[in-house]
Design a protein around this motif. Structure first.
Motif, PDB file in Angstrom:
ATOM      1  N   LEU A  65      -3.222  13.148  -6.780  1.00  0.00           N
ATOM      2  CA  LEU A  65      -1.969  12.894  -6.496  1.00  0.00           C
ATOM      3  C   LEU A  65      -3.270  12.644  -4.423  1.00  0.00           C
ATOM      4  N   ILE A  66      -4.744  13.097  -4.685  1.00  0.00           N
ATOM      5  CA  ILE A  66      -5.107  12.327  -3.779  1.00  0.00           C
ATOM      6  C   ILE A  66      -5.438  11.070  -3.389  1.00  0.00           C
ATOM      7  N   ALA A  67      -5.713  10.699  -4.644  1.00  0.00           N
ATOM      8  CA  ALA A  67      -6.104   9.016  -4.131  1.00  0.00           C
ATOM      9  C   ALA A  67      -4.448   8.515  -3.650  1.00  0.00           C
ATOM     10  N   GLY A  68      -3.791   8.908  -4.101  1.00  0.00           N
ATOM     11  CA  GLY A  68      -2.731   8.666  -3.542  1.00  0.00           C
ATOM     12  C   GLY A  68      -2.332   8.868  -2.583  1.00  0.00           C
ATOM     13  N   ALA A  69      -2.524   9.921  -2.490  1.00  0.00           N
ATOM     14  CA  ALA A  69      -2.244  10.587  -0.383  1.00  0.00           C
ATOM     15  C   ALA A  69      -3.614   9.412  -0.056  1.00  0.00           C
ATOM     16  N   LEU A  70      -4.594   9.260  -0.047  1.00  0.00           N
ATOM     17  CA  LEU A  70      -5.141   8.101   0.896  1.00  0.00           C
ATOM     18  C   LEU A  70      -4.529   6.939   0.286  1.00  0.00           C
ATOM     19  N   VAL A  71      -4.143   6.432  -0.244  1.00  0.00           N
ATOM     20  CA  VAL A  71      -3.313   4.713  -0.292  1.00  0.00           C
ATOM     21  C   VAL A  71      -2.671   4.835   0.749  1.00  0.00           C
ATOM     22  N   LEU A  72      -1.903   5.901   0.441  1.00  0.00           N
ATOM     23  CA  LEU A  72      -0.782   6.170   0.876  1.00  0.00           C
ATOM     24  C   LEU A  72      -0.565   5.969   3.190  1.00  0.00           C
ATOM     25  N   ILE A  73      -1.696   6.806   3.036  1.00  0.00           N
ATOM     26  CA  ILE A  73      -1.828   6.272   4.878  1.00  0.00           C
ATOM     27  C   ILE A  73      -3.245   5.728   4.823  1.00  0.00           C
ATOM     28  N   GLY A  74      -3.842   4.923   4.463  1.00  0.00           N
ATOM     29  CA  GLY A  74      -4.702   3.369   3.909  1.00  0.00           C
ATOM     30  C   GLY A  74      -5.835   5.025   4.827  1.00  0.00           C
ATOM     31  N   TRP A  75      -6.543   5.996   4.204  1.00  0.00           N
ATOM     32  CA  TRP A  75      -7.550   5.820   4.618  1.00  0.00           C
ATOM     33  C   TRP A  75      -8.625   6.355   3.154  1.00  0.00           C
ATOM     34  N   HIS A  76      -9.559   5.567   3.632  1.00  0.00           N
ATOM     35  CA  HIS A  76     -10.913   5.354   2.458  1.00  0.00           C
ATOM     36  C   HIS A  76      -9.915   4.287   1.655  1.00  0.00           C
ATOM     37  N   ARG A  87       0.832  -1.271   0.539  1.00  0.00           N
ATOM     38  CA  ARG A  87      -0.201   0.318   0.227  1.00  0.00           C
ATOM     39  C   ARG A  87       0.823   0.978   0.178  1.00  0.00           C
ATOM     40  N   VAL A  88       1.905   1.328   0.861  1.00  0.00           N
ATOM     41  CA  VAL A  88       2.889   3.168   0.556  1.00  0.00           C
ATOM     42  C   VAL A  88       3.184   2.367  -0.526  1.00  0.00           C
ATOM     43  N   ILE A  89       3.782   1.230  -0.994  1.00  0.00           N
ATOM     44  CA  ILE A  89       4.772   1.533  -1.886  1.00  0.00           C
ATOM     45  C   ILE A  89       4.113   2.463  -3.962  1.00  0.00           C
TER      46      ILE A  89
END
Length: 147
Positions: free
Chosen positions: A71-82, A17-19
């Motif tokens: 930008l937005i979806a990548g950030a959400l996946v990165l932190i695991g939110w929604h 998820r982080v990658i």
């Protein structure tokens, strides 16, 4: 040192998820803050696809929105939110990119760009959501706030 299967799966999900999140988030950062969404649209959508059947307005709209979505979806996946919603959005984006490349080059070698991202995305998506224990989604669920 032995890890339980649950701990091993949690770490596997976190790494994937982080990658994946970093890949999309950093692409979005570059496209939004350095290149600019309109320049991204012009350079990667409008000019290359000007002679195709795709309507010019759709090239501008898609080209300008892709950086913000990354930008937005990548950030959400990165932190695991929604995370699930963001993964579905990014999956749609990968399908769009594949289609676009194939319009210009029917034998496009998408193994260097699309396949690795798709593999990470599908891995995170098919893993049980409750096992993504190092995420904002998990933290909110444990607090009783739901996701």
């Amino acid at each position: 040192m032995m890890f339980s299967d649950t701990t091993s799966r949690a770490w596997a999900i976190l790494v994937a998820r982080v990658i994946l999140g970093f890949i999309f988030f950093m692409a979005g950062v570059w496209k939004v803050f350095q290149l600019g969404p309109l320049q991204h649209a012009r350079r990667f959508f409008v000019e290359p696809y000007a002679q195709t059947f795709l309507p010019r307005w759709s090239l501008w709209a898609t080209g300008a929105s892709v950086p913000v979505v990354e930008l937005i979806a990548g950030a959400l996946v990165l932190i695991g939110w929604h995370t699930r919603v963001a993964l579905f959005v990014l999956g749609g984006l990968l399908m769009l990119v594949t289609f676009g490349h194939l319009v210009l080059e029917p034998l496009y070698e998408f193994h260097t760009h699309v396949i690795p991202r798709t593999a990470l995305l599908l891995f995170v998506l098919v893993m049980p959501h409750r096992e993504d224990r190092v995420s904002v989604d998990h933290w909110l669920t444990r607090r009783g706030g739901g996701v």
